[in-house]
Design an enzyme around this catalytic site. Sequence first.
Site, mmCIF file in Angstrom:
data_model
loop_
_atom_site.group_PDB
_atom_site.id
_atom_site.type_symbol
_atom_site.label_atom_id
_atom_site.label_comp_id
_atom_site.label_asym_id
_atom_site.label_seq_id
_atom_site.Cartn_x
_atom_site.Cartn_y
_atom_site.Cartn_z
ATOM 1 N N ASN B 55 -10.703 78.641 13.721
ATOM 2 C CA ASN B 55 -10.075 78.194 14.645
ATOM 3 C C ASN B 55 -8.811 77.828 14.548
ATOM 4 O O ASN B 55 -8.358 77.205 13.140
ATOM 5 C CB ASN B 55 -10.412 76.087 14.639
ATOM 6 C CG ASN B 55 -11.182 75.907 15.874
ATOM 7 O OD1 ASN B 55 -10.620 76.642 16.962
ATOM 8 N ND2 ASN B 55 -12.165 75.265 15.416
ATOM 9 N N SER B 60 5.269 77.051 11.762
ATOM 10 C CA SER B 60 6.255 77.934 11.735
ATOM 11 C C SER B 60 7.594 77.554 10.386
ATOM 12 O O SER B 60 7.972 76.215 10.370
ATOM 13 C CB SER B 60 6.808 77.492 13.006
ATOM 14 O OG SER B 60 8.410 77.409 12.661
ATOM 15 N N SER B 61 7.272 78.560 9.955
ATOM 16 C CA SER B 61 7.615 79.453 9.490
ATOM 17 C C SER B 61 8.037 79.278 7.709
ATOM 18 O O SER B 61 8.507 80.494 7.586
ATOM 19 C CB SER B 61 7.403 80.695 10.313
ATOM 20 O OG SER B 61 7.707 80.785 10.714
ATOM 21 N N GLU B 116 8.386 86.047 12.513
ATOM 22 C CA GLU B 116 8.295 86.936 13.519
ATOM 23 C C GLU B 116 8.261 88.116 14.957
ATOM 24 O O GLU B 116 8.968 87.659 14.563
ATOM 25 C CB GLU B 116 6.524 86.144 13.921
ATOM 26 C CG GLU B 116 5.987 84.759 13.286
ATOM 27 C CD GLU B 116 6.506 84.042 14.236
ATOM 28 O OE1 GLU B 116 7.065 83.335 12.827
ATOM 29 O OE2 GLU B 116 5.977 83.518 14.966
#
Lengths: 171, 171, 171
Positions: B55, B60-61, B116
């Site tokens: 799950n 962030s990050s 990302e």
Amino acid sequence: MQGQIFTATRRVPQFREMSWLKLKRAVLVSADAEGGTKLNAFDNALLKAGIGNANLVKLSSVVPPDIEWLSEPPSFPLGSVIFVVLSHIESDAHGKKISAAVGVGLCRNEGGLIYEFSGECDGEEAMETVKRMVEEGFAVRNWKLSELKIAVAEHSVEKNGCALAGVVFFP
Amino acid sequence: MQGQIFTATRRVPQFREMSWLKLKRAVLVSADAEGGTKLNAFDNALLKAGIGNANLVKLSSVVPPDIEWLSEPPSFPLGSVIFVVLSHIESDAHGKKISAAVGVGLCRNEGGLIYEFSGECDGEEAMETVKRMVEEGFAVRNWKLSELKIAVAEHSVEKNGCALAGVVFFP
Amino acid sequence: MQGQIFTATRRVPQFREMSWLKLKRAVLVSADAEGGTKLNAFDNALLKAGIGNANLVKLSSVVPPDIEWLSEPPSFPLGSVIFVVLSHIESDAHGKKISAAVGVGLCRNEGGLIYEFSGECDGEEAMETVKRMVEEGFAVRNWKLSELKIAVAEHSVEKNGCALAGVVFFP
């Protein structure tokens, strides 16, 4: 709020311990920034807001009772996992105005609601929008609004811009 | 990093216990896959990456200090709640090339940053993009980059394709 | 499922304590609503579903073993942090039909998978879509499907509408 939400007339199971995590303190933040990419602009705005070195997890979007409101984010260890209600917008459309806002409606110390809005508009419009959202959220719940807090950021995009506003929760 | 981030000169409250959750181990993953739908392609890529039965909660990050880096995901009970920084893209445009990358910039054992990127491009371009993002993130913070880790996945879409790359955190 | 997923033949580290949070109970919810804005429509649908006064964190998307399934959400303190797999769609296109569905595939008490879908379609199509997703997810893992639960909401947009369906987890 006046008790309605606490007098559960629905016959549903009720558990004492219903949460894994206790939210105790909160702070409103807002910031805008440019960056080399949209993600860096977002990162830079987070830094300006004082939460750029945290691991953020998004929450949606209720203020528990008895929250202590801080005037600015506390310092915290690098990489701390922190819960936020965050409204942000990034854009690379030179000259465009972007805004992000959060509106916090409170009912004395009993808790409240947070609404986010972001868009290609000025800060005034973003503020008005979250204000209306809070009012509708309270009306729907039959709660009485005793305090309205708004955080807003407006930004005129140069290359890659970001506007963000949010509520950050701490243990 | 050299101490700047720890010498809080801003007069803000400081709490010892600032987090509900401690991140201790991390692993870089990447994978690409096809699927009957875009969501199944994403699911299949997660399975290939070794995290399809977890799950996932998005983070962030930021990399906390003293993370132990694993070479691959540990086995874990089905449905474990696990925190990830995840970059992914799904597409049903036959013949299109899609890529996802994460870039991890580290400053010795003091922690670091994760960026990302995903888009309709080849893996090389995705890698270059996250590399630039890491460099800007470090420059803005006045940190010294001692190590750069990149995970990238490239995929040529047949029917429903997914490319993903991420950093998975474990307790 | 029949043991495959538990016989880890990959030589990877294995930890006893792999999660920060234990998911114990779950409930399927669905609702649709109108609102003054799209976010208020979403908020109103969450209220109808019994989770409008929670702080929701999004999960992706596995059912742990031995979950107790409730028939409706328990009452919980305002602002509780609660994990959800949520499918939702908002629209302001007057007269448009929107639907959201989640499909839960279970393998006896060993756990299962959750797939979400939402789109501009009727509820029947949303149900069919998540059903196919569950079947593919099970086929890919070589698991045997013993039970399929589906929650679906369909809504005809007047001004600002929302359809949502989800699985809500409790401690």
